[in-house]
Design a protein around this motif. Structure first.
Motif, short mmCIF file in Angstrom:
data_model
loop_
_atom_site.label_atom_id
_atom_site.label_comp_id
_atom_site.label_asym_id
_atom_site.label_seq_id
_atom_site.Cartn_x
_atom_site.Cartn_y
_atom_site.Cartn_z
N CYS A 33 0.85 -1.20 0.00
CA CYS A 33 0.00 0.00 0.00
C CYS A 33 0.88 1.23 0.00
CB CYS A 33 -0.92 0.00 1.22
SG CYS A 33 -1.92 1.50 1.36
N HIS A 34 0.82 1.99 -1.09
CA HIS A 34 1.68 3.17 -1.22
C HIS A 34 1.32 4.26 -0.20
CE1 HIS A 34 4.59 5.73 -3.15
NE2 HIS A 34 3.68 6.68 -3.27
N HIS A 35 0.03 4.42 0.09
CA HIS A 35 -0.38 5.47 1.03
C HIS A 35 0.11 5.16 2.45
CE1 HIS A 35 -2.72 7.47 -2.01
NE2 HIS A 35 -3.36 6.34 -2.28
N SER A 36 -0.03 3.92 2.87
CA SER A 36 0.48 3.55 4.20
C SER A 36 2.00 3.68 4.24
CB SER A 36 0.08 2.12 4.54
OG SER A 36 -1.32 2.03 4.67
N ALA A 37 2.64 3.35 3.13
CA ALA A 37 4.10 3.46 3.06
C ALA A 37 4.53 4.92 3.24
CB ALA A 37 4.61 2.92 1.72
N GLN A 38 3.79 5.85 2.66
CA GLN A 38 4.12 7.27 2.82
C GLN A 38 3.97 7.69 4.28
OE1 GLN A 38 1.37 8.91 -0.06
NE2 GLN A 38 3.04 9.29 -1.51
N ASP A 39 2.93 7.21 4.94
CA ASP A 39 2.74 7.53 6.36
C ASP A 39 3.90 6.99 7.19
OD1 ASP A 39 0.32 8.73 5.77
OD2 ASP A 39 -0.90 7.00 6.38
N ILE A 40 4.28 5.75 6.94
CA ILE A 40 5.39 5.13 7.69
C ILE A 40 6.69 5.88 7.42
CG2 ILE A 40 6.83 3.06 7.89
CD1 ILE A 40 4.13 2.62 9.19
N ALA A 41 6.95 6.20 6.16
CA ALA A 41 8.18 6.92 5.81
C ALA A 41 8.22 8.29 6.47
CB ALA A 41 8.31 7.04 4.29
N SER A 42 7.11 8.98 6.47
CA SER A 42 7.05 10.30 7.11
C SER A 42 7.31 10.20 8.60
CB SER A 42 5.69 10.96 6.86
OG SER A 42 5.50 11.17 5.49
N GLU A 74 4.75 -2.19 14.74
CA GLU A 74 3.85 -1.53 15.70
C GLU A 74 2.44 -1.42 15.12
OE1 GLU A 74 5.40 2.27 16.97
OE2 GLU A 74 7.28 1.36 17.63
N GLY A 75 2.36 -1.09 13.84
CA GLY A 75 1.06 -0.99 13.17
C GLY A 75 0.35 -2.33 13.14
N TRP A 76 1.09 -3.37 12.83
CA TRP A 76 0.49 -4.71 12.80
C TRP A 76 0.03 -5.11 14.19
CZ3 TRP A 76 4.83 -7.27 9.42
CH2 TRP A 76 4.63 -6.92 8.08
N ARG A 77 0.85 -4.83 15.19
CA ARG A 77 0.48 -5.16 16.57
C ARG A 77 -0.79 -4.41 16.96
NH1 ARG A 77 5.03 -4.23 20.51
NH2 ARG A 77 5.62 -6.32 19.93
N ARG A 78 -0.87 -3.15 16.58
CA ARG A 78 -2.06 -2.35 16.89
C ARG A 78 -3.30 -2.96 16.22
NH1 ARG A 78 -3.09 2.99 18.45
NH2 ARG A 78 -5.19 3.62 17.87
N GLN A 79 -3.16 -3.35 14.95
CA GLN A 79 -4.28 -3.96 14.23
C GLN A 79 -4.71 -5.26 14.90
OE1 GLN A 79 -2.78 -4.36 10.25
NE2 GLN A 79 -3.37 -2.30 9.66
N ASP A 80 -3.74 -6.07 15.33
CA ASP A 80 -4.07 -7.33 16.01
C ASP A 80 -4.82 -7.06 17.31
OD1 ASP A 80 -2.88 -8.78 14.01
OD2 ASP A 80 -1.02 -9.18 15.14
N LEU A 81 -4.36 -6.08 18.08
CA LEU A 81 -5.03 -5.75 19.34
C LEU A 81 -6.44 -5.21 19.09
CD1 LEU A 81 -2.19 -4.12 21.45
CD2 LEU A 81 -3.49 -6.16 22.03
N GLU A 82 -6.57 -4.35 18.09
CA GLU A 82 -7.89 -3.81 17.77
C GLU A 82 -8.84 -4.92 17.33
OE1 GLU A 82 -8.25 -0.22 15.37
OE2 GLU A 82 -6.24 0.37 15.99
N ARG A 83 -8.33 -5.82 16.48
CA ARG A 83 -9.16 -6.92 15.99
C ARG A 83 -9.61 -7.81 17.16
NH1 ARG A 83 -5.60 -9.35 13.08
NH2 ARG A 83 -5.69 -7.78 11.47
N VAL A 113 -0.53 -1.25 27.67
CA VAL A 113 -0.26 -2.47 28.43
C VAL A 113 0.59 -3.42 27.61
CG1 VAL A 113 -1.32 -4.55 29.44
CG2 VAL A 113 -2.31 -2.30 29.90
N ASP A 114 0.28 -3.55 26.33
CA ASP A 114 1.07 -4.41 25.45
C ASP A 114 2.52 -3.94 25.40
OD1 ASP A 114 1.32 -6.54 23.40
OD2 ASP A 114 1.75 -4.84 22.09
N GLN A 115 2.72 -2.63 25.28
CA GLN A 115 4.08 -2.07 25.26
C GLN A 115 4.78 -2.32 26.58
OE1 GLN A 115 5.20 -0.96 22.43
NE2 GLN A 115 7.22 -0.47 23.18
N LEU A 116 4.06 -2.17 27.67
CA LEU A 116 4.62 -2.40 29.00
C LEU A 116 5.10 -3.84 29.16
CD1 LEU A 116 4.95 -1.25 31.97
CD2 LEU A 116 2.76 -2.33 32.40
#
Length: 170
Positions: A33-42, A74-83, A113-116
């Motif tokens: 995904c080019h749009h997500s890639a731009q967000d990550i790069a920024s 981190e994004g994948w972890r967040r998605q997994d927690l949200e799911r 909590v996950d980060q902790l």
């Protein structure tokens, strides 16, 4: 206009001009995904700006890819927690459903909590969550995880130590 608040803006600006498109392409290949890639790069360059002294960076592209990779994880972890949260919420009775604002706060708390607990073994994390969220006893947790009660005590001690250190550092 006033003076630059960060003396490293010119250096990071040069790095941005030279490597931003390259980093976007690398991340886009991983994410598809080019749009997500731009967000990550920024966000990667924002993190570079936050470094105490970017002038000591010897291998800029290696550092950029390392930071970007961590942001992707981190994004994948967040998605997994949200799911997982949304799945458990779907099983709850209707009156338990929180507002969108409450959901966002709960997800942020779950991420904190996950980060902790990051760095603990999967069983140590599970033991802590079973005890704190489900109210299970150490004996019940040991049976679920296939470990002894004394091992559950060790897991809990590790997790509580992390909680204590986080409170002290805050």
């Amino acid at each position: 206009m006033g003076a630059n608040p960060n003396p490293h803006y010119p250096l990071v600006g040069q790095m941005f001009k030279r490597d931003y498109q390259w980093l976007c392409a690398c991340v886009a290949r991983a994410l598809g995904c080019h749009h997500s890639a731009q967000d990550i790069a920024s966000e990667t360059f924002v993190r570079i700006l936050a470094l105490p002294d970017p002038t000591v960076i010897r291998e800029p592209r290696a550092l950029l890819t390392t930071i970007a990779r961590r942001l992707v994880y981190e994004g994948w972890r967040r998605q997994d927690l949200e799911r997982a949260y949304l799945e458990s919420l779907a099983l709850a009775p209707a009156p338990v459903h929180p507002s969108p604002e409450e959901r966002a706060l709960l997800i942020e708390a779950l991420l904190a909590v996950d980060q902790l607990l990051n760095g603990l073994s999967a069983k140590a994390k599970a033991a802590f969550l079973y005890h704190q969220l489900d109210g299970l006893t150490y004996v019940e947790i040991g049976a679920l995880l296939g470990v002894s009660t004394s091992r559950v005590q060790q897991y809990m001690a590790e997790a509580f130590k992390r909680c204590y250190l986080a409170l002290v550092e805050a």
